[in-house]
Design an enzyme around this catalytic site. Structure first.
Site, PDB file in Angstrom:
ATOM      1  N   TRP A   1      34.223  48.288  80.455  1.00  0.00           N
ATOM      2  CA  TRP A   1      33.748  47.834  79.141  1.00  0.00           C
ATOM      3  C   TRP A   1      34.141  46.387  78.891  1.00  0.00           C
ATOM      4  CZ3 TRP A   1      30.130  48.223  75.959  1.00  0.00           C
ATOM      5  CH2 TRP A   1      30.237  47.765  74.649  1.00  0.00           C
TER       6      TRP A   1
ATOM      7  N   TYR B   1      38.444  43.967  69.435  1.00  0.00           N
ATOM      8  CA  TYR B   1      37.375  44.976  69.447  1.00  0.00           C
ATOM      9  C   TYR B   1      37.919  46.347  69.029  1.00  0.00           C
ATOM     10  CZ  TYR B   1      33.918  48.259  71.215  1.00  0.00           C
ATOM     11  OH  TYR B   1      33.014  49.299  71.320  1.00  0.00           O
TER      12      TYR B   1
ATOM     13  N   GLU C   1      26.167  49.531  75.695  1.00  0.00           N
ATOM     14  CA  GLU C   1      26.711  50.697  76.398  1.00  0.00           C
ATOM     15  C   GLU C   1      25.889  50.985  77.649  1.00  0.00           C
ATOM     16  OE1 GLU C   1      29.500  52.008  75.974  1.00  0.00           O
ATOM     17  OE2 GLU C   1      30.072  51.552  73.920  1.00  0.00           O
TER      18      GLU C   1
END
Length: 196
Positions: A52, A22, A44
């Site tokens: 995350w 990522y 988000e």
């Protein structure tokens, strides 16, 4: 830099392959596709209050549960769909967050119907359609929000979006390359810095 990393990366990246992939290939890459921007805004928002990596691990489940992040399909979701999603262990099962995906899809469609540009035009307008390039030498210098993310938050809220506070908006801006917050020692810093 850990033993299995041959490149210098931002300090927040763990040894986990998913995180490395990522960071190296997505985080900070300018996104201009309306639906991809919508997807990242939803992810988000789902991340609020969580790490995350938790959301990253659930991303494919989100894609399946939310029709490939197609706002046209999500906007049609009913209360029965929400109840079904609340039982899905592959998602962050927070009713407010799940409901916000549906209402955000409806808000996205309204922007697209207005005929005054696109979702991309709206969100990128806060940085005048150019990536803001920072020069952080340490993670501790990276802000949680900025004037631009506050502006984006107000703009999105005005257009009916939820789970779009200034901190969420800044994380979105970082992820979508509206701002380059790779630290200067990270190999991605120059890779994703716009050419002048």
């Amino acid at each position: 830099m850990s033993s299995n990393q041959e490149k210098n990366r931002c300090g927040w990246v763990s040894d986990e392959a998913l995180y490395i992939e990522y960071h190296d290939n997505e985080w900070g890459v300018p996104v201009t596709d309306d639906q991809e921007l919508f997807e990242m805004l939803i992810l988000e928002g789902a991340q609020a209050g969580l790490s995350w990596i938790t959301v990253l691990r659930k991303r494919e489940n989100y894609r399946q549960a939310f029709a490939g992040f197609d706002p046209h399909k999500i906007a049609e979701f009913t209360s029965d769909d929400v109840e079904r999603l609340m039982q899905d262990t592959g998602l962050v099962r927070n009713r407010l967050k799940i409901n916000s995906v549906v209402s955000n899809a409806q808000a996205w469609l309204e922007i697209m119907k207005a005929g005054e540009g696109s979702f991309r035009d709206l969100v990128w307008s806060v940085v005048e359609h150019k990536t803001l390039v920072n020069a952080w030498t340490d993670l501790s210098q990276v802000p949680a929000s900025t004037t631009e993310s506050e502006k984006l938050s107000k703009l999105l809220k005005k257009n009916g979006f939820r789970f779009v506070g200034p901190t969420i908006c800044y994380a979105f801006m970082q992820a979508c390359g509206m701002v380059n917050d790779h630290t200067v020692d990270c190999f991605c810093y120059e890779k994703y810095a716009p050419r002048t």
